[in-house]
Write a protein that holds these residues in place. Sequence first.
Motif, PDB file in Angstrom:
ATOM      1  N   ALA A  87     -18.642  16.586  -8.074  1.00 59.55           N
ATOM      2  CA  ALA A  87     -18.527  17.792  -8.341  1.00 59.55           C
ATOM      3  C   ALA A  87     -18.402  18.884  -6.915  1.00 59.55           C
ATOM      4  CB  ALA A  87     -19.791  18.638  -9.010  1.00 59.55           C
ATOM      5  N   ILE A  88     -19.272  18.501  -5.844  1.00 56.75           N
ATOM      6  CA  ILE A  88     -19.241  19.294  -4.564  1.00 56.75           C
ATOM      7  C   ILE A  88     -19.599  18.006  -3.509  1.00 56.75           C
ATOM      8  CG2 ILE A  88     -20.286  21.003  -3.047  1.00 56.75           C
ATOM      9  CD1 ILE A  88     -21.070  22.476  -5.539  1.00 56.75           C
ATOM     10  N   VAL A  89     -18.477  17.968  -2.667  1.00 59.85           N
ATOM     11  CA  VAL A  89     -18.442  16.826  -2.040  1.00 59.85           C
ATOM     12  C   VAL A  89     -18.175  17.148  -0.371  1.00 59.85           C
ATOM     13  CG1 VAL A  89     -17.378  14.545  -1.439  1.00 59.85           C
ATOM     14  CG2 VAL A  89     -17.748  15.340  -3.702  1.00 59.85           C
ATOM     15  N   ALA A  90     -19.061  16.776   0.431  1.00 65.35           N
ATOM     16  CA  ALA A  90     -18.608  17.086   2.039  1.00 65.35           C
ATOM     17  C   ALA A  90     -17.276  16.347   2.325  1.00 65.35           C
ATOM     18  CB  ALA A  90     -19.750  16.379   2.883  1.00 65.35           C
ATOM     19  N   SER A  91     -16.415  17.089   2.858  1.00 67.33           N
ATOM     20  CA  SER A  91     -15.013  16.508   3.323  1.00 67.33           C
ATOM     21  C   SER A  91     -14.370  16.773   4.658  1.00 67.33           C
ATOM     22  CB  SER A  91     -14.017  16.985   1.956  1.00 67.33           C
ATOM     23  OG  SER A  91     -14.125  18.326   2.084  1.00 67.33           O
ATOM     24  N   HIS A  92     -13.191  16.304   4.797  1.00 65.03           N
ATOM     25  CA  HIS A  92     -12.511  16.806   6.117  1.00 65.03           C
ATOM     26  C   HIS A  92     -13.358  16.520   7.371  1.00 65.03           C
ATOM     27  CE1 HIS A  92     -10.219  18.394   2.573  1.00 65.03           C
ATOM     28  NE2 HIS A  92      -9.338  18.820   3.446  1.00 65.03           N
ATOM     29  N   THR A  93     -13.718  17.515   8.189  1.00 67.16           N
ATOM     30  CA  THR A  93     -14.142  17.388   9.241  1.00 67.16           C
ATOM     31  C   THR A  93     -15.756  16.974   9.324  1.00 67.16           C
ATOM     32  OG1 THR A  93     -14.770  19.733   9.779  1.00 67.16           O
ATOM     33  CG2 THR A  93     -12.529  18.883  10.764  1.00 67.16           C
ATOM     34  N   SER A  94     -16.376  17.832   8.273  1.00 74.03           N
ATOM     35  CA  SER A  94     -17.689  17.469   7.908  1.00 74.03           C
ATOM     36  C   SER A  94     -17.969  15.971   7.574  1.00 74.03           C
ATOM     37  CB  SER A  94     -18.288  18.306   6.864  1.00 74.03           C
ATOM     38  OG  SER A  94     -18.328  19.539   7.194  1.00 74.03           O
ATOM     39  N   ALA A  95     -17.029  15.467   6.895  1.00 74.65           N
ATOM     40  CA  ALA A  95     -17.082  14.035   6.310  1.00 74.65           C
ATOM     41  C   ALA A  95     -17.009  13.091   7.677  1.00 74.65           C
ATOM     42  CB  ALA A  95     -16.144  13.658   5.065  1.00 74.65           C
ATOM     43  N   ALA A  96     -15.733  13.458   8.313  1.00 74.72           N
ATOM     44  CA  ALA A  96     -15.637  12.474   9.672  1.00 74.72           C
ATOM     45  C   ALA A  96     -16.920  12.673  10.555  1.00 74.72           C
ATOM     46  CB  ALA A  96     -14.467  13.542  10.292  1.00 74.72           C
ATOM     47  N   ALA A  97     -17.389  13.725  10.607  1.00 73.90           N
ATOM     48  CA  ALA A  97     -18.779  13.558  11.636  1.00 73.90           C
ATOM     49  C   ALA A  97     -19.879  12.788  10.749  1.00 73.90           C
ATOM     50  CB  ALA A  97     -19.321  15.029  11.574  1.00 73.90           C
ATOM     51  N   LEU A  98     -20.086  12.785   9.578  1.00 70.40           N
ATOM     52  CA  LEU A  98     -21.011  12.129   8.772  1.00 70.40           C
ATOM     53  C   LEU A  98     -20.696  10.435   8.944  1.00 70.40           C
ATOM     54  CD1 LEU A  98     -21.398  13.812   5.539  1.00 70.40           C
ATOM     55  CD2 LEU A  98     -23.209  13.525   7.161  1.00 70.40           C
ATOM     56  N   HIS A  99     -19.449  10.095   9.054  1.00 71.81           N
ATOM     57  CA  HIS A  99     -19.083   9.103   9.067  1.00 71.81           C
ATOM     58  C   HIS A  99     -19.098   8.430  10.644  1.00 71.81           C
ATOM     59  CE1 HIS A  99     -18.033   7.869   5.078  1.00 71.81           C
ATOM     60  NE2 HIS A  99     -17.167   9.061   4.939  1.00 71.81           N
ATOM     61  N   THR A 143     -20.039  12.221  -0.216  1.00 72.82           N
ATOM     62  CA  THR A 143     -19.126  12.607   0.941  1.00 72.82           C
ATOM     63  C   THR A 143     -17.654  11.831   0.736  1.00 72.82           C
ATOM     64  OG1 THR A 143     -20.844  12.543   2.352  1.00 72.82           O
ATOM     65  CG2 THR A 143     -18.772  12.251   3.475  1.00 72.82           C
ATOM     66  N   THR A 144     -16.531  12.229   1.178  1.00 72.60           N
ATOM     67  CA  THR A 144     -15.563  11.410   0.837  1.00 72.60           C
ATOM     68  C   THR A 144     -15.508   9.948   1.840  1.00 72.60           C
ATOM     69  OG1 THR A 144     -14.378  12.927   2.696  1.00 72.60           O
ATOM     70  CG2 THR A 144     -13.901  13.286   0.347  1.00 72.60           C
ATOM     71  N   THR A 145     -14.792   8.940   1.115  1.00 75.89           N
ATOM     72  CA  THR A 145     -14.632   7.785   1.825  1.00 75.89           C
ATOM     73  C   THR A 145     -14.111   7.980   3.175  1.00 75.89           C
ATOM     74  OG1 THR A 145     -12.663   7.189   0.705  1.00 75.89           O
ATOM     75  CG2 THR A 145     -14.776   6.670  -0.111  1.00 75.89           C
ATOM     76  N   PRO A 146     -14.394   7.032   4.056  1.00 75.51           N
ATOM     77  CA  PRO A 146     -13.473   7.180   5.394  1.00 75.51           C
ATOM     78  C   PRO A 146     -11.984   7.106   5.139  1.00 75.51           C
ATOM     79  CG  PRO A 146     -15.316   5.371   5.548  1.00 75.51           C
ATOM     80  CD  PRO A 146     -15.360   5.963   4.217  1.00 75.51           C
ATOM     81  N   GLU A 147     -11.471   6.494   4.392  1.00 71.39           N
ATOM     82  CA  GLU A 147      -9.913   6.442   4.036  1.00 71.39           C
ATOM     83  C   GLU A 147      -9.646   7.498   3.558  1.00 71.39           C
ATOM     84  OE1 GLU A 147     -12.034   2.396   3.942  1.00 71.39           O
ATOM     85  OE2 GLU A 147     -12.201   4.163   2.421  1.00 71.39           O
ATOM     86  N   ARG A 148     -10.199   8.205   2.548  1.00 69.66           N
ATOM     87  CA  ARG A 148      -9.698   9.454   1.985  1.00 69.66           C
ATOM     88  C   ARG A 148      -9.980  10.633   2.901  1.00 69.66           C
ATOM     89  NH1 ARG A 148      -8.917  12.451  -2.793  1.00 69.66           N
ATOM     90  NH2 ARG A 148      -8.364  14.373  -2.247  1.00 69.66           N
ATOM     91  N   THR A 149     -11.089  10.547   3.905  1.00 70.95           N
ATOM     92  CA  THR A 149     -11.587  11.392   4.807  1.00 70.95           C
ATOM     93  C   THR A 149     -10.285  11.736   5.617  1.00 70.95           C
ATOM     94  OG1 THR A 149     -13.853  11.404   4.840  1.00 70.95           O
ATOM     95  CG2 THR A 149     -12.718  12.303   6.665  1.00 70.95           C
ATOM     96  N   ILE A 150      -9.542  10.459   6.498  1.00 71.00           N
ATOM     97  CA  ILE A 150      -8.656  10.567   7.215  1.00 71.00           C
ATOM     98  C   ILE A 150      -7.325  11.124   6.438  1.00 71.00           C
ATOM     99  CG2 ILE A 150      -6.976   8.926   8.651  1.00 71.00           C
ATOM    100  CD1 ILE A 150      -9.637   9.044   9.726  1.00 71.00           C
TER     101      ILE A 150
END
Length: 340
Positions: A87-99, A143-150
């Motif tokens: 429903a609501i997921v951390a993505s893009h730069t936020s996801a990259a930082a989490l990973h 959070t979006t997966t590493p692959e989806r984040t890239i």
Amino acid sequence: MSSEVLATVSELAAAQWGLLTTRQAVAQGVTRMQLVRLVDAGLLDRVEQGIYTMVSSTDRFQALHAAWLSLDPGHTVEERINKSREAIVASHTSAAALHAMGDLLSDVPELNTKRRKQTVRAIRLHRLPLTPEDVVLIDALPTTTPERTIADLVQSGHDLTHIADAIRDGHLSGILDLAKLREKLDTVAYRTPYGDGSELLENLLDLVGLSTAALVTSTAKSPVGQLIATTAIQHYQEGLLDQLSTSAFSSGVVEAIKQMTASTSMANLANPALTSGMADAIKQMTATASMANLANPALTSGMADAIKQMTLANRGFTVKDDPHTILQNTKGERQEEKEK
């Protein structure tokens, strides 16, 4: 201040990165006035309107967590995850930082939502379709997966050098699956100068020295790589000479081949002592992993002439265009040899 109120607030915050919302607290029987008193008592801090944190919290992603809570403040983390992780997921730069991938600027929380959301907070919202396979939990935050984040970073037009840095970090830490990433990049490669996911990934890897070509070059320059190459060449030469030694070639031919294969290149095939027929024959022979093709009729005439010339050369003669005419080098006297 009632210890029961403090216990309720602490329990809520413990499962939510040290955070809680006013609506969550009220749902648990805690009034707004009691929250204000907890702030006055130095037990809570007000992060922003409707969101509080325990003063003992050391959450480095507090702004991101608070932003995620603010988009559905009436439900707890557990309730929201059980209902729908996408429903609501951390993505893009936020996801990259989490990973912990790359060093992209992530001062504004970025979240992907299924439905349009209205907010007055400093949040960057995206509405991209996600599947359950695109989402992982990082410390309970979808959070979006590493692959989806890239892939999302590529689609958003981020600098490819920064994206390459993120790929390097994800690959070296072991969280990034390059095969899955290649598939994801296939869907966004049109945003770049590259034709497909494979070409895009190879170029991104090349930027950080992880492409096939870059790895080969760096390995070849290293002491270990040079040792491996030298050992491989030696083994190849030994196998080549073993097969030559069992053939019907004269000892002069075997000795000549040994001298040529003693170096790692075929540059000495240009030696005037060898004819073009010999050069071509040797090149064809060494172009394969074995000498089995020596029986190939296509090589017979070239090898026969080359062997004849090398054998005669080893005995002190120089062969000219006329195969029946031989000049003896030692005395310079002309002799005739009848055709056998």
